[in-house]
Design an enzyme around this catalytic site. Structure first.
Site, mmCIF file in Angstrom:
data_model
loop_
_atom_site.group_PDB
_atom_site.id
_atom_site.type_symbol
_atom_site.label_atom_id
_atom_site.label_comp_id
_atom_site.label_asym_id
_atom_site.label_seq_id
_atom_site.Cartn_x
_atom_site.Cartn_y
_atom_site.Cartn_z
ATOM 1 N N TRP A 1 61.237 -31.074 2.830
ATOM 2 C CA TRP A 1 61.616 -30.543 4.142
ATOM 3 C C TRP A 1 61.761 -31.692 5.126
ATOM 4 O O TRP A 1 60.846 -32.509 5.270
ATOM 5 C CB TRP A 1 60.572 -29.548 4.691
ATOM 6 C CG TRP A 1 60.928 -29.174 6.105
ATOM 7 C CD1 TRP A 1 61.945 -28.356 6.497
ATOM 8 C CD2 TRP A 1 60.301 -29.654 7.309
ATOM 9 N NE1 TRP A 1 61.996 -28.303 7.869
ATOM 10 C CE2 TRP A 1 61.001 -29.083 8.390
ATOM 11 C CE3 TRP A 1 59.225 -30.509 7.572
ATOM 12 C CZ2 TRP A 1 60.656 -29.328 9.728
ATOM 13 C CZ3 TRP A 1 58.880 -30.767 8.896
ATOM 14 C CH2 TRP A 1 59.589 -30.169 9.957
ATOM 15 N N GLU B 1 63.671 -26.975 1.421
ATOM 16 C CA GLU B 1 63.280 -25.950 2.406
ATOM 17 C C GLU B 1 64.190 -25.974 3.632
ATOM 18 O O GLU B 1 64.288 -26.966 4.343
ATOM 19 C CB GLU B 1 61.829 -26.201 2.845
ATOM 20 C CG GLU B 1 61.306 -25.145 3.828
ATOM 21 C CD GLU B 1 59.866 -25.420 4.272
ATOM 22 O OE1 GLU B 1 59.360 -26.528 4.030
ATOM 23 O OE2 GLU B 1 59.265 -24.506 4.876
ATOM 24 N N LYS C 1 65.586 -24.416 7.436
ATOM 25 C CA LYS C 1 64.947 -23.982 8.687
ATOM 26 C C LYS C 1 66.035 -23.627 9.691
ATOM 27 O O LYS C 1 67.120 -24.205 9.677
ATOM 28 C CB LYS C 1 64.069 -25.120 9.209
ATOM 29 C CG LYS C 1 63.196 -24.744 10.386
ATOM 30 C CD LYS C 1 62.054 -25.753 10.532
ATOM 31 C CE LYS C 1 61.291 -25.509 11.823
ATOM 32 N NZ LYS C 1 60.052 -26.275 11.900
ATOM 33 N N ASP D 1 60.526 -20.145 3.654
ATOM 34 C CA ASP D 1 59.378 -20.103 4.562
ATOM 35 C C ASP D 1 59.543 -18.872 5.456
ATOM 36 O O ASP D 1 60.618 -18.651 6.033
ATOM 37 C CB ASP D 1 59.338 -21.393 5.391
ATOM 38 C CG ASP D 1 58.131 -21.474 6.310
ATOM 39 O OD1 ASP D 1 57.919 -20.541 7.112
ATOM 40 O OD2 ASP D 1 57.396 -22.486 6.237
ATOM 41 N N HIS E 1 61.101 -19.320 8.978
ATOM 42 C CA HIS E 1 62.262 -20.183 9.154
ATOM 43 C C HIS E 1 63.585 -19.459 9.320
ATOM 44 O O HIS E 1 64.648 -20.033 9.087
ATOM 45 C CB HIS E 1 62.339 -21.174 8.002
ATOM 46 C CG HIS E 1 61.357 -22.284 8.127
ATOM 47 N ND1 HIS E 1 61.442 -23.462 7.456
ATOM 48 C CD2 HIS E 1 60.240 -22.382 8.906
ATOM 49 C CE1 HIS E 1 60.424 -24.250 7.781
ATOM 50 N NE2 HIS E 1 59.681 -23.607 8.652
ATOM 51 N N HIS F 1 56.890 -20.278 1.131
ATOM 52 C CA HIS F 1 55.921 -20.729 2.123
ATOM 53 C C HIS F 1 55.453 -19.488 2.871
ATOM 54 O O HIS F 1 56.151 -18.977 3.738
ATOM 55 C CB HIS F 1 56.536 -21.759 3.084
ATOM 56 C CG HIS F 1 56.373 -23.158 2.603
ATOM 57 N ND1 HIS F 1 56.671 -24.261 3.363
ATOM 58 C CD2 HIS F 1 55.878 -23.636 1.420
ATOM 59 C CE1 HIS F 1 56.390 -25.366 2.672
ATOM 60 N NE2 HIS F 1 55.922 -25.003 1.493
ATOM 61 N N ASP G 1 58.589 -19.513 14.991
ATOM 62 C CA ASP G 1 57.968 -20.093 13.787
ATOM 63 C C ASP G 1 56.624 -20.722 14.156
ATOM 64 O O ASP G 1 56.448 -21.929 14.081
ATOM 65 C CB ASP G 1 58.943 -21.149 13.222
ATOM 66 C CG ASP G 1 58.395 -21.828 11.977
ATOM 67 O OD1 ASP G 1 57.609 -21.191 11.252
ATOM 68 O OD2 ASP G 1 58.761 -22.995 11.739
ATOM 69 N N ASP H 1 53.618 -20.389 12.828
ATOM 70 C CA ASP H 1 52.684 -20.736 11.753
ATOM 71 C C ASP H 1 51.268 -20.233 11.985
ATOM 72 O O ASP H 1 50.290 -20.974 11.829
ATOM 73 C CB ASP H 1 52.686 -22.258 11.491
ATOM 74 C CG ASP H 1 53.964 -22.714 10.815
ATOM 75 O OD1 ASP H 1 54.231 -22.259 9.691
ATOM 76 O OD2 ASP H 1 54.715 -23.513 11.419
ATOM 77 N N ASP I 1 51.734 -21.882 4.182
ATOM 78 C CA ASP I 1 52.120 -22.849 5.212
ATOM 79 C C ASP I 1 51.816 -22.287 6.591
ATOM 80 O O ASP I 1 52.643 -21.601 7.186
ATOM 81 C CB ASP I 1 53.610 -23.202 5.081
ATOM 82 C CG ASP I 1 54.016 -24.316 6.037
ATOM 83 O OD1 ASP I 1 53.129 -24.930 6.657
ATOM 84 O OD2 ASP I 1 55.231 -24.564 6.170
HETATM 85 C C1 RNT Z 1 58.055 -27.013 8.856
HETATM 86 C C2 RNT Z 1 58.022 -26.585 7.425
HETATM 87 C C3 RNT Z 1 57.218 -27.434 6.496
HETATM 88 C C4 RNT Z 1 55.924 -27.929 7.099
HETATM 89 C C5 RNT Z 1 55.008 -28.616 6.121
HETATM 90 C C6 RNT Z 1 53.921 -29.361 6.820
HETATM 91 O O1 RNT Z 1 58.634 -26.106 9.676
HETATM 92 O O2 RNT Z 1 57.603 -25.264 7.335
HETATM 93 O O3 RNT Z 1 57.021 -26.769 5.311
HETATM 94 O O4 RNT Z 1 55.214 -26.914 7.724
HETATM 95 O O5 RNT Z 1 55.723 -29.394 5.270
HETATM 96 ZN ZN ZN Z 2 57.226 -24.451 5.407
#
Ligand code: RNT
Ligand code: ZN
Length: 425
Positions: free
Chosen positions: A192, A233, A235, A266, A269, A293, A301, A303, A333
């Protein structure tokens, strides 16, 4: 505080649940066996707010990801991070993996730039992995570095910077290969990169072409997939890349369809109302495997720590209904620095596992019969009844068979660790 919440024995409660699900055509013992066999990859970065242990000479920015909060006691060195992770492992049932980023290299206080790191900087991690029976996964780190400060890495217009990041990623895949050999199973490497622009770049084309060329160069080095399995990955946007992310969904889906890499989906994302559960049955038509993720976005996003919400339920329902569990690599994640971090790890992992268990306990055949007979109300009614079905007794039995605390008991352990270890740092 949370011991002895039940008056009935677990065996008795489990037998009742087993009979309930059996009447619906579901085998709870088989569900537990699957749970015991399904690994979840815990992300190391919840333990230290995505900081890592790198020694820097210049100031760095976070590449559009940032943990917020000031809860005391983050792990400030690798030994502490390992101890905290071990605590979380002791509270989480089933098989675990541990997911490292390149910035968690141990360099003995020396400055070792990212294009210079090697397996030797992860020797302690590999020894720990072996001793604990916890395989490692890995990530190159394209953020928090002076050469990432202007928002571009693998797609940078300056070849010197772009090549630096290509060298970094190549190093990371070799580190992953060493990990794979050490643990006797593949290390999943997720690629990523935060590359993108805050506002209306005129040229949205060249960076994408450069990213594609960088990836081609990186993956030109053939590494045995028995040791290193790659994922890319995508986004939608990040902090500072609101308008344009080079590695968009279309970009990486296209890329992965032309090569052996997995797509990494993810949960944070995509557009805020867009879910990844509806993508699984499409992606797996064309790819043999994918990487998840598992995360939770609130309005963006963000997290947040994973909880057992509809997004998680739907995600695992899709995987189980499609018979695709063996094709899905499950990684977490999220990062919350405002609460006890061992607690965050444990809550998020246990909730992801509860999502999977609920899906495994679903009487899918019965639901399908309703669907095929156009009995939509009956289908919806059963789906809703299942939300309060006795899943918890099966969950508790899974915990017991994994030798971890059942039900809410683990909160006692968390309080103890918080008061006697974390707050004393
Ligand atoms: C960032 C991505 C990625 C990170 C990690 C730390 O938006 O989700 O996966 O969170 O690699
Ligand atoms: Zn991620």
């Amino acid at each position: 505080m949370f011991q002895n919440l039940y008056t009935e024995s677990l065996e008795k409660r489990y037998d009742c649940a087993k009979a309930y699900f059996k009447a619906l055509g579901v085998d709870t013992d088989a569900a537990i066996a699957t749970m015991l066999d399904t690994a979840i990859s815990l992300h190391c970065w919840q333990g230290d707010d995505v900081k890592g242990f790198e020694v820097h000479e210049e100031s760095v920015s976070g590449g559009g990801i940032m943990a917020t909060g000031n809860y005391p006691g983050p792990a400030l060195d690798a030994n502490t991070l390992r101890k905290d992770a071990e605590k979380a492992f002791s509270l989480i049932p089933g098989k675990k993996r541990f997911n490292l980023h390149a910035i968690y290299a141990e360099t003995n206080g020396k400055v070792v730039d990212r294009d210079q790191i090697g397996p030797e900087h992860f020797a302690n991690w590999m020894a720990w992995s072996k001793a604990n029976g916890i395989p490692l996964d890995f990530n190159p780190t394209f953020f928090a570095h002076p050469k990432a400060n202007d928002g571009y890495t693998l797609s940078h217009a300056d070849d010197e910077i772009r090549n630096f990041w290509i060298r970094h990623d190549k190093r990371c895949r070799r580190i992953a290969e060493a990990m794979g050999k050490n643990q006797g199973c593949a290390c999943v490497v997720n690629h990523w990169a935060p590359d993108g622009a805050k506002d209306q770049p005129i040229d949205r084309w060249s960076p994408r072409k450069r990213l594609m060329e960088s990836l081609d160069e990186i993956f030109a080095e053939k590494i045995d997939p028995a040791y290193c399995k790659d994922a890319v990955e995508c986004k939608l946007f990040g902090i500072g890349s609101e308008d344009y992310v080079v590695g968009s969904h279309e970009f990486y889906l296209g890329y992965a369809l032309t090569g052996p890499q997995m797509v990494c989906l993810d949960m944070g994302h995509f557009h805020p109302t867009e879910n990844i559960y509806d993508k699984i049955s499409a992606v797996l038509l064309y790819k043999p495997e994918l990487l998840l993720h598992v995360s939770r976005g609130i309005r963006w996003d963000s997290d947040h720590v994973v909880i057992l919400n509809d997004d998680i339920r739907c995600l695992f329902q899709q995987i189980v209904r499609g018979g695709a569990l063996s094709k899905v690599n499950i990684a977490l994640d999220f990062f919350d620095a405002s609460i006890n971090r061992v607690g965050a790890w444990t809550i998020g992992t246990r909730c992801a596992q509860k999502g999977l268990l609920s899906a495994l306990l679903e009487p899918t055949e019965m639901l399908l019969t309703f669907e095929n007979a156009n009995d939509g109300a009956m289908k919806l009614a059963l789906l809703e009844e299942l939300k309060t079905a006795p899943v918890s007794a099966v969950w508790d039995m899974f915990c017991k068979q994994s030798n971890v605390p059942i039900g809410a008991e683990w909160i006692d352990d968390l309080i103890d660790y918080d008061r006697n270890v974390i707050k004393k740092r």
